[in-house]
Motif scaffolding. Structure first.
Motif, PDB file in Angstrom:
ATOM      1  N   ASP A   3      -3.160   3.388  -1.921  1.00 50.28           N
ATOM      2  CA  ASP A   3      -4.044   3.815  -0.837  1.00 50.28           C
ATOM      3  C   ASP A   3      -3.378   3.455   0.486  1.00 50.28           C
ATOM      4  O   ASP A   3      -2.266   2.948   0.517  1.00 50.28           O
ATOM      5  CB  ASP A   3      -5.418   3.157  -0.959  1.00 50.28           C
ATOM      6  N   ASP A   4      -4.115   3.678   1.588  1.00 49.04           N
ATOM      7  CA  ASP A   4      -3.603   3.397   2.922  1.00 49.04           C
ATOM      8  C   ASP A   4      -3.752   1.907   3.242  1.00 49.04           C
ATOM      9  O   ASP A   4      -4.388   1.145   2.509  1.00 49.04           O
ATOM     10  CB  ASP A   4      -4.349   4.260   3.947  1.00 49.04           C
ATOM     11  N   HIS A   5      -3.189   1.504   4.358  1.00 45.80           N
ATOM     12  CA  HIS A   5      -3.106   0.120   4.797  1.00 45.80           C
ATOM     13  C   HIS A   5      -4.448  -0.611   4.743  1.00 45.80           C
ATOM     14  O   HIS A   5      -5.437  -0.175   5.339  1.00 45.80           O
ATOM     15  CB  HIS A   5      -2.552   0.088   6.228  1.00 45.80           C
ATOM     16  N   LEU A   6      -4.457  -1.701   4.013  1.00 47.91           N
ATOM     17  CA  LEU A   6      -5.593  -2.620   3.874  1.00 47.91           C
ATOM     18  C   LEU A   6      -6.847  -1.984   3.272  1.00 47.91           C
ATOM     19  O   LEU A   6      -7.937  -2.542   3.423  1.00 47.91           O
ATOM     20  CB  LEU A   6      -5.910  -3.297   5.216  1.00 47.91           C
ATOM     21  N   LYS A   7      -6.710  -0.877   2.599  1.00 49.65           N
ATOM     22  CA  LYS A   7      -7.839  -0.292   1.857  1.00 49.65           C
ATOM     23  C   LYS A   7      -7.791  -0.884   0.457  1.00 49.65           C
ATOM     24  O   LYS A   7      -7.112  -0.371  -0.428  1.00 49.65           O
ATOM     25  CB  LYS A   7      -7.754   1.222   1.858  1.00 49.65           C
ATOM     26  N   ILE A   8      -8.513  -1.968   0.294  1.00 48.43           N
ATOM     27  CA  ILE A   8      -8.454  -2.749  -0.935  1.00 48.43           C
ATOM     28  C   ILE A   8      -9.736  -2.516  -1.745  1.00 48.43           C
ATOM     29  O   ILE A   8     -10.817  -2.902  -1.307  1.00 48.43           O
ATOM     30  CB  ILE A   8      -8.295  -4.252  -0.625  1.00 48.43           C
ATOM     31  N   PRO A   9      -9.621  -1.916  -2.916  1.00 47.48           N
ATOM     32  CA  PRO A   9     -10.813  -1.680  -3.732  1.00 47.48           C
ATOM     33  C   PRO A   9     -11.417  -2.986  -4.243  1.00 47.48           C
ATOM     34  O   PRO A   9     -10.707  -3.972  -4.478  1.00 47.48           O
ATOM     35  CB  PRO A   9     -10.305  -0.835  -4.899  1.00 47.48           C
ATOM     36  N   ASN A  10     -12.720  -3.008  -4.424  1.00 44.84           N
ATOM     37  CA  ASN A  10     -13.405  -4.199  -4.924  1.00 44.84           C
ATOM     38  C   ASN A  10     -12.834  -4.690  -6.247  1.00 44.84           C
ATOM     39  O   ASN A  10     -12.688  -5.894  -6.460  1.00 44.84           O
ATOM     40  CB  ASN A  10     -14.911  -3.934  -5.068  1.00 44.84           C
ATOM     41  N   GLN A  27       0.473   4.336   0.212  1.00 45.05           N
ATOM     42  CA  GLN A  27       0.166   5.433   1.136  1.00 45.05           C
ATOM     43  C   GLN A  27       0.048   4.901   2.558  1.00 45.05           C
ATOM     44  O   GLN A  27      -0.619   5.493   3.401  1.00 45.05           O
ATOM     45  CB  GLN A  27      -1.141   6.138   0.725  1.00 45.05           C
ATOM     46  N   ASP A  28       0.708   3.784   2.824  1.00 38.54           N
ATOM     47  CA  ASP A  28       0.560   3.080   4.095  1.00 38.54           C
ATOM     48  C   ASP A  28       1.015   3.939   5.275  1.00 38.54           C
ATOM     49  O   ASP A  28       2.128   4.440   5.286  1.00 38.54           O
ATOM     50  CB  ASP A  28       1.353   1.776   4.077  1.00 38.54           C
ATOM     51  N   PHE A  78       0.867  -1.180   0.000  1.00 38.07           N
ATOM     52  CA  PHE A  78       0.000   0.000   0.000  1.00 38.07           C
ATOM     53  C   PHE A  78       0.905   1.231   0.000  1.00 38.07           C
ATOM     54  O   PHE A  78       1.589   1.496   0.985  1.00 38.07           O
ATOM     55  CB  PHE A  78      -0.921  -0.023   1.220  1.00 38.07           C
ATOM     56  N   THR A  86       0.567   2.545   8.398  1.00 40.09           N
ATOM     57  CA  THR A  86       0.701   1.537   9.444  1.00 40.09           C
ATOM     58  C   THR A  86       2.048   0.825   9.366  1.00 40.09           C
ATOM     59  O   THR A  86       2.744   0.700  10.366  1.00 40.09           O
ATOM     60  CB  THR A  86      -0.451   0.511   9.352  1.00 40.09           C
TER      61      THR A  86
END
Length: 191
Positions: free
Chosen positions: A171-178, A115-116, A113, A118
């Motif tokens: 994106d940021d940590h674990l923001k996973i798009p569908n 933009q992580d 990610f 975390t």
């Protein structure tokens, strides 16, 4: 945690892993904690423990984050005192069984990610980390002597066999798009 799953893959001789997908796993460690909300007692206590001594046996035992803590200003201490990560990444001692077991995995996919907030640095999600002695510039897996040149985990061999894959999510940590699940994850799990 990705590290725990990788540990099973490396240490369990009777286990064969098909597809291993790590989403934002701190493969090479972390140096820094995400911003803690004001007055968050648990977060503040974790910060104090890590500042006090991330490599002390007590902190390594009770604070999971300490097992991934990697101080680029004191790499020798990390290698000596890390109870988990230094051993799993074979930074001190090579265990051919760990490498052989991991090589049984059909494919390894590392998702980072960019933009992580975390996992710091986010390069760790692809086995990169801060260069020794500072916390600004990072090296990549391909610049790692132990993990690439010596290929202690088998990642270079997997790469040459098209079995190691690197994916990024902006994106940021674990923001996973569908659409990422549809395009990248589900097809890998169907093979």
């Amino acid at each position: 945690s990705s590290g725990i799953n990788a540990e099973y893959g490396q240490t369990c001789t009777n286990l064969t892993v098909g597809e291993f997908i790590s989403f934002g796993g701190p493969q090479a460690g972390v140096f820094g904690l995400p911003d803690c909300p004001p007055l968050d007692t648990v977060c503040e206590k974790v910060k104090i423990l890590l500042d006090f001594g991330a490599y002390t046996p007590l902190v390594q035992e009770i604070v999971a984050q300490a097992q991934y803590w990697r101080d680029p200003f004191n790499d020798a201490l990390f290698r000596r005192k890390s109870r988990f990560l230094a051993g799993m990444n074979q930074l001190n001692q090579f265990n051919p069984i760990y490498r052989s077991n991991l090589m049984k995995t059909s494919n390894v996919t590392l998702v980072r990610f960019t933009q992580d907030s975390t996992v710091i640095p986010y390069a760790s999600e692809w086995f990169g980390f801060f260069k020794i002695g500072q916390d600004k510039e990072v090296y990549t897996l391909q610049e790692s002597y132990e993990l690439w040149d010596e290929d202690r985990l088998g990642l270079k061999e997997m790469w040459n066999q098209n079995r190691l894959h690197f994916l990024s999510i902006y994106d940021d940590h674990l923001k996973i798009p569908n659409e990422f699940w549809e395009k990248e994850v589900y097809p890998r799990l169907r093979n």
